[in-house]
Design an enzyme around this catalytic site. Structure first.
Site, mmCIF file in Angstrom:
data_model
loop_
_atom_site.group_PDB
_atom_site.id
_atom_site.type_symbol
_atom_site.label_atom_id
_atom_site.label_comp_id
_atom_site.label_asym_id
_atom_site.label_seq_id
_atom_site.Cartn_x
_atom_site.Cartn_y
_atom_site.Cartn_z
ATOM 1 N N GLU A 282 54.038 39.516 41.908
ATOM 2 C CA GLU A 282 54.237 40.817 42.555
ATOM 3 C C GLU A 282 53.679 40.716 43.973
ATOM 4 O OE1 GLU A 282 51.310 43.689 41.209
ATOM 5 O OE2 GLU A 282 52.654 45.377 41.607
ATOM 6 N N ASN B 95 57.570 49.330 45.463
ATOM 7 C CA ASN B 95 57.010 48.039 45.057
ATOM 8 C C ASN B 95 58.146 47.372 44.278
ATOM 9 O OD1 ASN B 95 55.612 45.889 44.019
ATOM 10 N ND2 ASN B 95 53.802 47.097 43.409
ATOM 11 N N LYS C 114 59.511 49.172 41.037
ATOM 12 C CA LYS C 114 58.456 49.428 40.036
ATOM 13 C C LYS C 114 58.414 50.902 39.628
ATOM 14 C CE LYS C 114 53.490 48.430 39.404
ATOM 15 N NZ LYS C 114 52.331 47.800 40.124
ATOM 16 N N GLU D 57 48.477 52.600 44.853
ATOM 17 C CA GLU D 57 49.928 52.371 44.737
ATOM 18 C C GLU D 57 50.700 53.682 44.770
ATOM 19 O OE1 GLU D 57 49.644 48.616 41.732
ATOM 20 O OE2 GLU D 57 51.641 49.212 42.362
ATOM 21 N N CYS E 141 54.023 44.173 37.070
ATOM 22 C CA CYS E 141 52.614 44.432 36.848
ATOM 23 C C CYS E 141 52.304 45.524 35.825
ATOM 24 C CB CYS E 141 51.945 44.722 38.181
ATOM 25 S SG CYS E 141 50.200 44.356 38.094
ATOM 26 N N ASN F 100 49.522 41.678 40.166
ATOM 27 C CA ASN F 100 48.274 41.557 40.949
ATOM 28 C C ASN F 100 47.287 42.446 40.198
ATOM 29 O OD1 ASN F 100 49.069 41.351 44.524
ATOM 30 N ND2 ASN F 100 50.228 40.539 42.834
HETATM 31 N N1 ING Z 1 47.715 46.311 38.838
HETATM 32 C C1 ING Z 1 47.025 46.570 37.644
HETATM 33 C C2 ING Z 1 47.843 46.317 36.383
HETATM 34 O O1 ING Z 1 48.422 47.188 35.786
HETATM 35 C C3 ING Z 1 45.673 48.103 36.323
HETATM 36 C C4 ING Z 1 46.394 47.913 37.626
HETATM 37 C C5 ING Z 1 44.792 47.119 35.830
HETATM 38 C C6 ING Z 1 45.883 49.240 35.624
HETATM 39 C C7 ING Z 1 44.149 47.320 34.612
HETATM 40 C C8 ING Z 1 45.237 49.448 34.390
HETATM 41 C C9 ING Z 1 44.364 48.481 33.885
HETATM 42 O O2 ING Z 1 47.800 45.167 35.962
HETATM 43 C C10 ING Z 1 48.966 46.652 39.259
HETATM 44 N N2 ING Z 1 49.324 46.208 40.471
HETATM 45 O O3 ING Z 1 49.721 47.342 38.590
#
Ligand code: ING
Length: 312
Positions: free
Chosen positions: A47, A110, A127, A146, A172, A197
């Protein structure tokens, strides 16, 4: 009959804020050259693969970050990747920040593109599930904006017939929502490419350990693959970006749910797996024969409700 593709998962290490897109593209070209040497015919990049994960920063005027977006794909910066794709006969998935002028409006997504083995863009995805928050949050140890820098995708979850199979894409946070995989599986998807990411730490729960993030990434991707009889390649941009750690843990998963390949570093690293798309058929014709087993008359809450409605 078998429909074998050798898949390369091209994990990227960190992209520092000061690093140029040209530098990131050169790193991806090197991974594609390695994929060619190892006989791959399809490569999955992460991503937002051209820039640092800029939604971690808050700027008063988002147009200050216009430099992080792409107005068209391919474009002069990414053309070397498309040229290598056509030269080597390698299809690929690429995540990037999209700036689109549509209906007289400037829109930000995204996004990702699916490119076939002639270097032609077959499809684009935007996304749908944007995590984090839409304005500066002083309570968080770092920002995850985001919802500030992008709008939710408006294409839904399409799939495309290409490279002798049925391919889909997501990005993601989408991998954490079972609906993502199911909508594509209801269209017959056999291979889902996704980049991520994912911060190694939880900005709202400092005590959460790093391996918890890898566990949840594996859990969601393996479940998505198995419950929808599809291959999934989930490929990270990893490592420490200007003091902000991102998990690695890139994996390629078989429709049985088994992990076929896993990255071991948090750097630029190519993982590979030989994927026979025909391996999806047994699962689609038996345990996950949707037409025979699903009971959508009992699933209405899934599309009628957004949040929870508690019992009295
Ligand atoms: N990053 C993370 C993901 O969903 C996240 C944000 C991390 C949300 C952990 C909830 C828990 O992997 C992106 N860019 O979506």
């Amino acid at each position: 009959m078998s429909r074998v593709i050798k898949v390369g998962g091209a994990q990227l290490g960190p992209i520092q804020r000061a690093e140029s897109k040209e530098s990131a593209v050169a790193r991806m070209v090197a991974l594609m050259e390695q994929a060619h040497r190892e006989g791959c015919t399809f490569v999955v990049f992460p991503e937002l693969a051209l820039t640092t994960f800029f939604p971690r920063y808050y700027v008063e005027d988002p147009t200050e970050f216009a430099k992080f977006y792409e107005r068209e794909m391919p474009n002069p910066v990414t053309r070397p990747l498309f040229e290598k794709s056509a030269e080597y006969g390698i299809g690929f998935y690429l995540g990037f920040a999209e700036l689109a002028e549509e209906d007289g409006k400037t829109r930000h997504f995204n996004s990702s593109v699916l490119v076939d083995q002639s270097g032609r863009v077959v499809g684009k995805y935007r996304k749908v599930h944007l995590p984090g928050h839409g304005e500066f949050d002083p309570e968080r140890s770092f920002q995850h904006l985001e919802k500030y820098y992008f709008e939710p995708g408006d294409y839904g979850f399409p799939v495309w017939r290409s490279m002798d199979g049925i391919f889909g894409m997501c990005l993601c946070n989408d991998r954490r929502w079972p609906e993502t995989y199911r909508v594509m599986a209801l269209q017959g998807v056999e291979f889902i490419a996704l980049g991520y990411n994912t911060p190694s730490v939880n900005s709202q729960r400092p005590e959460e350990r790093g391996d918890e993030r890898i566990f949840h990434s594996d859990l969601t991707v393996q479940a998505g693959a198995y419950q929808n009889a599809t291959f999934v390649a989930a490929i990270a941009k990893a490592g420490n970006e200007d003091g902000n750690p991102l998990i690695g843990g890139s994996i390629i998963v078989h429709p049985s749910g088994r992990v076929l390949a896993r990255a071991e570093t948090e750097e630029d690293e190519l993982i590979t797996a030989v994927c026979d798309l025909d391996d999806t058929i047994f699962y689609k014709q038996t345990i996950f024969d949707f037409a025979r087993h699903r009971r959508p008359e009992h699933y209405t809450r899934i599309v009628e409700q957004t949040g929870v409605i508690l019992p009295d």
